[in-house]
Design an enzyme around this catalytic site. Structure first.
Site, PDB file in Angstrom:
ATOM      1  N   GLU A 200       0.718  -1.222   0.008  1.00  0.00           N
ATOM      2  CA  GLU A 200      -0.154  -0.096  -0.088  1.00  0.00           C
ATOM      3  C   GLU A 200       0.969   1.142   0.026  1.00  0.00           C
ATOM      4  O   GLU A 200       1.860   1.180   0.566  1.00  0.00           O
ATOM      5  CB  GLU A 200      -0.964   0.003   1.328  1.00  0.00           C
ATOM      6  CG  GLU A 200      -2.187  -0.682   1.288  1.00  0.00           C
ATOM      7  CD  GLU A 200      -2.740  -0.857   2.614  1.00  0.00           C
ATOM      8  OE1 GLU A 200      -2.350  -0.355   3.522  1.00  0.00           O
ATOM      9  OE2 GLU A 200      -3.974  -1.223   2.759  1.00  0.00           O
ATOM     10  N   ARG A 292     -14.764  -8.848  16.407  1.00  0.00           N
ATOM     11  CA  ARG A 292     -14.964  -9.220  17.588  1.00  0.00           C
ATOM     12  C   ARG A 292     -15.319  -7.817  18.218  1.00  0.00           C
ATOM     13  O   ARG A 292     -15.488  -6.843  17.855  1.00  0.00           O
ATOM     14  CB  ARG A 292     -13.700  -9.424  18.323  1.00  0.00           C
ATOM     15  CG  ARG A 292     -12.494  -8.370  18.138  1.00  0.00           C
ATOM     16  CD  ARG A 292     -11.226  -8.571  18.905  1.00  0.00           C
ATOM     17  NE  ARG A 292     -10.597  -7.337  19.057  1.00  0.00           N
ATOM     18  CZ  ARG A 292      -9.527  -6.992  18.023  1.00  0.00           C
ATOM     19  NH1 ARG A 292      -9.291  -7.755  16.919  1.00  0.00           N
ATOM     20  NH2 ARG A 292      -9.015  -5.684  18.193  1.00  0.00           N
TER      21      ARG A 292
HETATM   22  C1  MV4 Z   1      -0.788   1.811   7.851  1.00  0.00           C
HETATM   23  C2  MV4 Z   1       0.004   2.978   8.088  1.00  0.00           C
HETATM   24  C3  MV4 Z   1       0.499   4.056   7.171  1.00  0.00           C
HETATM   25  N1  MV4 Z   1       0.277   3.716   5.807  1.00  0.00           N
HETATM   26  N2  MV4 Z   1      -0.956   1.717   6.322  1.00  0.00           N
HETATM   27  C4  MV4 Z   1      -0.546  -0.292  12.032  1.00  0.00           C
HETATM   28  C5  MV4 Z   1      -1.809  -1.124  12.440  1.00  0.00           C
HETATM   29  C6  MV4 Z   1      -2.408  -1.610  11.411  1.00  0.00           C
HETATM   30  N3  MV4 Z   1      -3.742  -1.973  11.606  1.00  0.00           N
HETATM   31  C7  MV4 Z   1      -2.138  -0.794  10.077  1.00  0.00           C
HETATM   32  N4  MV4 Z   1      -1.108   0.137  10.551  1.00  0.00           N
HETATM   33  C8  MV4 Z   1      -0.663   1.060   9.776  1.00  0.00           C
HETATM   34  N5  MV4 Z   1      -1.035   0.946   8.625  1.00  0.00           N
HETATM   35  C9  MV4 Z   1      -0.390   2.693   5.485  1.00  0.00           C
HETATM   36  N6  MV4 Z   1      -0.723   2.352   4.054  1.00  0.00           N
HETATM   37  C10 MV4 Z   1       0.377   3.019   9.363  1.00  0.00           C
HETATM   38  C11 MV4 Z   1      -0.146   2.255  10.224  1.00  0.00           C
HETATM   39  C12 MV4 Z   1       0.213   2.535  11.667  1.00  0.00           C
HETATM   40  C13 MV4 Z   1      -0.771   2.637  12.436  1.00  0.00           C
HETATM   41  C14 MV4 Z   1      -2.222   2.596  12.429  1.00  0.00           C
HETATM   42  C15 MV4 Z   1      -3.253   2.543  13.021  1.00  0.00           C
HETATM   43  C16 MV4 Z   1      -2.528   3.161  14.649  1.00  0.00           C
HETATM   44  C17 MV4 Z   1      -1.501   3.247  15.038  1.00  0.00           C
HETATM   45  C18 MV4 Z   1      -0.582   3.032  13.712  1.00  0.00           C
HETATM   46  C19 MV4 Z   1       0.949   3.318  14.418  1.00  0.00           C
HETATM   47  C20 MV4 Z   1       1.826   3.124  13.566  1.00  0.00           C
HETATM   48  C21 MV4 Z   1       1.714   2.785  12.158  1.00  0.00           C
END
Ligand code: MV4
Length: 449
Positions: A200, A292
């Site tokens: 992504e 959940r």
């Molecule tokens: C991402 C992102 C930036 N760009 N995807 C981390 C947990 C997972 N559910 C998805 N995550 C992320 N995906 C893209 N394309 C940054 C994160 C991320 C993050 C997301 C939600 C809450 C905290 C986070 C902390 C670091 C990175």
């Protein structure tokens, strides 16, 4: 309606499910490990069955033991809580095969959403916005090069079987791509038993906003608004709130309607959470769906008045949902602080005996906890020992209420994250609602370590 439910969990969520059952007039069976003999979920359930040693793999994750306990006690249904077996499609199948109702979505849906690249494809087809990325799994170096050229940099490689922040790798330039792909695949193989990864576009400073949904077994889906979950450290949420300070009524309505439509198409049932990232421009993209009930469900309960655990039970028993999305009345603002048994500076877990446990009360304060004075916090499980949840008429009142409740929460004998929460609530950027998923790193002046 069910007569008796087995609660396949421990701690505050087991107690929360028992509370809902009591209010519905349903008998309860607790299961517990040898480390949890003196737990409140055991005390307040009508019956209790020891299912094995302290280690979760031999007790709370042991499917034959849980099913045996259900059969011996002759329950109609199993509530899995969160964590442990809650998103295990195989467990949901075994329940079905044993003629026990699994209180959650159907196994095929759990499986679908557990495969993150497939979930992404399915919700995209069903009309949700997704982050620009690969069409499914990246199959080999040729496709990798093609996808990277299309997506551009920075990009992120994610394990298909990952989720919740596990198995991700950010790639900032082309000369890192191949090595990152190989490392990501071998780490995914190690951690999840499959090397599949997808790609992504990487968002640098996203907010994490999630929609709560409920779907009944008659094809109806509703949403109960969103939760703002950006205040986290290393993918462990620390503070959650509803509504999100970043979403206005128009966008909530627009995206909410898309969420409901998509999940009706998919045939989603029971409680679920649709996770989105919001970029700096306010655009929102689906990232994952959790099948959940979540830790932070109380903030939604406080602003909507809907008891989500009772809703889960009623839905699993086949009842129709009465209200439409538009008939759910939202009022005020709720905030939750997760109180963990850990050093507030080093984050090292702090197991041991609680000597003092004085929980705050008063107007607008809710404490979900299975902790008490003289309880021993075992080292084997998650370190969360209480959720402090407040509601105010608006966000400012909720913040003031949380500050005073944190001041009045006295836990002694173990270290807790209460001092960290006091710092978060005192921060001007938090007060202004100006934060993203990197807020805690900035607050601590570290990179989250
Ligand atoms: C991402 C992102 C930036 N760009 N995807 C981390 C947990 C997972 N559910 C998805 N995550 C992320 N995906 C893209 N394309 C940054 C994160 C991320 C993050 C997301 C939600 C809450 C905290 C986070 C902390 C670091 C990175």
């Amino acid at each position: 309606m069910f007569q008796k439910i087995l609660v396949a969990n421990r701690g505050e969520i087991a107690l929360r499910v028992i509370c809902a059952c009591k209010e519905l007039g349903i008998s309860t069976v607790a299961v517990y490990s040898e480390a949890d003999r003196n737990s409140l979920h055991v005390r307040f359930a009508d019956e209790a069955v020891c299912i094995g040693p302290a280690r979760s793999s031999e007790s709370y994750l042991n499917i034959p033991q849980v099913i045996s306990a259900a059969e011996i006690t002759n329950v109609d249904a199993i509530h899995p809580g969160y964590g442990f077996l809650s998103e295990n499609a195989n467990f949901a199948k075994v329940c079905e095969a044993s003629e026990l109702a699994f209180i959650g979505p159907r196994p095929e849906i759990i499986e679908m959403m557990g495969e993150k690249d497939r979930a992404r494809r399915e919700v995209k087809t069903a009309g949700l916005p997704t982050i620009p990325g690969s069409e499914g799994v990246v199959e080999g170096e040729e496709q990798l090069a093609k996808e990277a050229a299309r997506i551009g940099y920075p990009l992120i490689l994610k394990a298909s079987a990952g989720g919740g922040g596990r198995g991700m790798r950010v790639v900032r330039k082309q000369d890192e791509l191949l090595a990152a792909y190989q490392t990501a695949r071998s780490e995914a193989q190690q951690a999840f038993g499959t090397p599949d990864v997808y790609a992504e576009k990487f968002l640098e400073r996203p907010r994490h906003i999630e929609f709560q949904v409920l779907g009944d077994q008659h094809g109806k889906v509703i949403h109960l608004g969103e939760r703002e979950c950006s205040v986290q450290r290393r993918h462990q949420k620390l503070v959650e709130e509803s509504p999100s300070p970043a979403l206005d009524a128009k966008r909530r309505k627009e995206l909410g309607a898309k969420v409901v439509k998509a999940l009706e198409k998919i045939g989603y049932t029971n409680a679920g959470t649709v996770e989105f990232l919001m970029d700096e421009d306010g655009a929102m993209y689906f990232i994952e769906m959790n099948t959940r009930i979540q830790v932070e469900h109380p903030v939604t309960e406080l602003v909507t008045g809907v008891d989500l655990i009772k809703a889960q039970i009623r839905i699993a028993a086949g009842e129709r949902m009465e209200e439409a999305t538009g008939e759910i009345h939202h009022s005020g603002h709720a905030i939750e602080c997760r109180i963990n048994a850990e050093d507030p500076v080093t984050f090292v877990p702090s197991a041991g005996r609680i000597t003092t446990f004085q929980a705050p009360g008063g107007t607008g304060v809710r404490v979900d906890s299975a902790a008490y004075a003289d309880a021993v916090i075992p080292p084997y499980y998650d370190s969360m020992i209480a959720k402090l949840i407040v509601k105010g008429r608006d966000r400012a009142e909720a913040i003031g209420r949380m500050k005073r409740a944190l001041e009045m929460f006295v836990i002694e004998g173990i270290k807790t994250s209460i001092p960290l929460h006091r710092r978060i609530l005192a921060d001007p950027d938090f007060a202004a609602g100006k934060f993203d998923t990197h807020f805690i790193e900035r607050l601590l002046g570290t990179n989250g370590k």
